[in-house]
Design an enzyme around this catalytic site. Structure first.
Site: not given
Length: 255
Positions: A146, A159
């Site tokens: 990401s 995350y």
């Protein structure tokens, strides 16, 4: 374009019953691969399997359900793929979850859940795939990272940590497995419009911030990830190893 032809190659994409994983699986199938879909929701996985079978033919799609965070389950899952479908040539570690809460309020159990699902799973499934690929001297592993591998924002600490870990896990896998003919790389999506991010798209202020912060002035789509995934799964990337390819409309390139 023979370099990008995946005909006859078996590809497992974890977390592929919907969203990014399903789009990548479809892209690999369009390039000729035999696809093994994966998910934990049996109804959603069954529906995805049926849709893929209708589109590509029943002989080019299989599905498997196992807990990617459990070492024994991961070993059994990879063994089933090799036994029932064929030699695993491509693995995409895509399974992941999000959990939004300030770190001062973050329950350690939720921290552990995100790290296990997003990072530990890639280690466990990737290792089992590598055990099969290394003796054969070939294989492609693509980890889904990401922009949070390099960036951070409030409320997604677990995350962010997990995706930073994916970046360096990719490098660690490369350090140990590249000499055996494996290529291990990562795709780092920017802000992609999916079911998982729909609430952010619907937030007018956040949507304006994303489109303003991204040089391309739009959210990404799952289709934007297909080309990089096919490239990293193909012979066209045979000397690419340990890299994180950001697919983010330029977000990480500017201040």
């Amino acid at each position: 374009m023979d370099l990008f032809d995946l005909t006859g190659r078996v590809a497992l994409v974890t977390g592929s019953s919907r969203g990014i994983g399903r789009a990548i699986a479809a892209g690999l199938a369009d390039a000729g691969a035999t696809i093994v879909l994966h998910g934990v929701d049996p109804d959603r996985l069954r529906a995805a399997h049926e849709a893929f079978a209708d589109r590509y033919g029943a002989g080019r799609v299989a599905s498997v359900a196992f807990d990617v965070t459990d070492a024994a389950a991961a070993a059994d899952g990879i063994a089933r793929v090799e036994r029932d479908v064929g030699e695993l040539r491509i693995l995409v570690n895509n399974a992941g979850v999000q959990h939004r809460v300030p770190m001062l309020e973050l329950d350690p159990a939720d921290w552990d859940r995100v790290i296990r699902t997003n990072l530990t799973s890639a280690f466990l499934v990737g290792r089992e795939a590598a055990r099969r690929m290394i003796p054969r001297g070939r294989g492609k592993i693509i980890n889904v990272a990401s922009v949070q591998a390099d960036l951070a924002r409030p409320t997604i600490g677990a995350y962010t940590a997990s995706k930073g870990g994916i970046r360096n896990l990719t490098r660690a896998m490369t350090a140990e497995w590249a000499a055996h003919g494996l290529q291990v790389n990562a795709i780092a999506p920017g802000y992609i419009h999916t079911q998982m991010t729909q609430n952010l798209v619907d937030d007018a202020d956040f949507n304006a911030w994303i489109t303003g912060r991204t040089p391309a002035h739009r959210w990404g789509t799952t289709q934007d990830l297909i080309g990089p995934a096919v490239w990293l799964a193909s012979d066209g990337s045979d000397y690419v190893n340990g890299q994180v390819v950001f697919v983010d409309g330029g977000m990480t390139a500017v201040v």
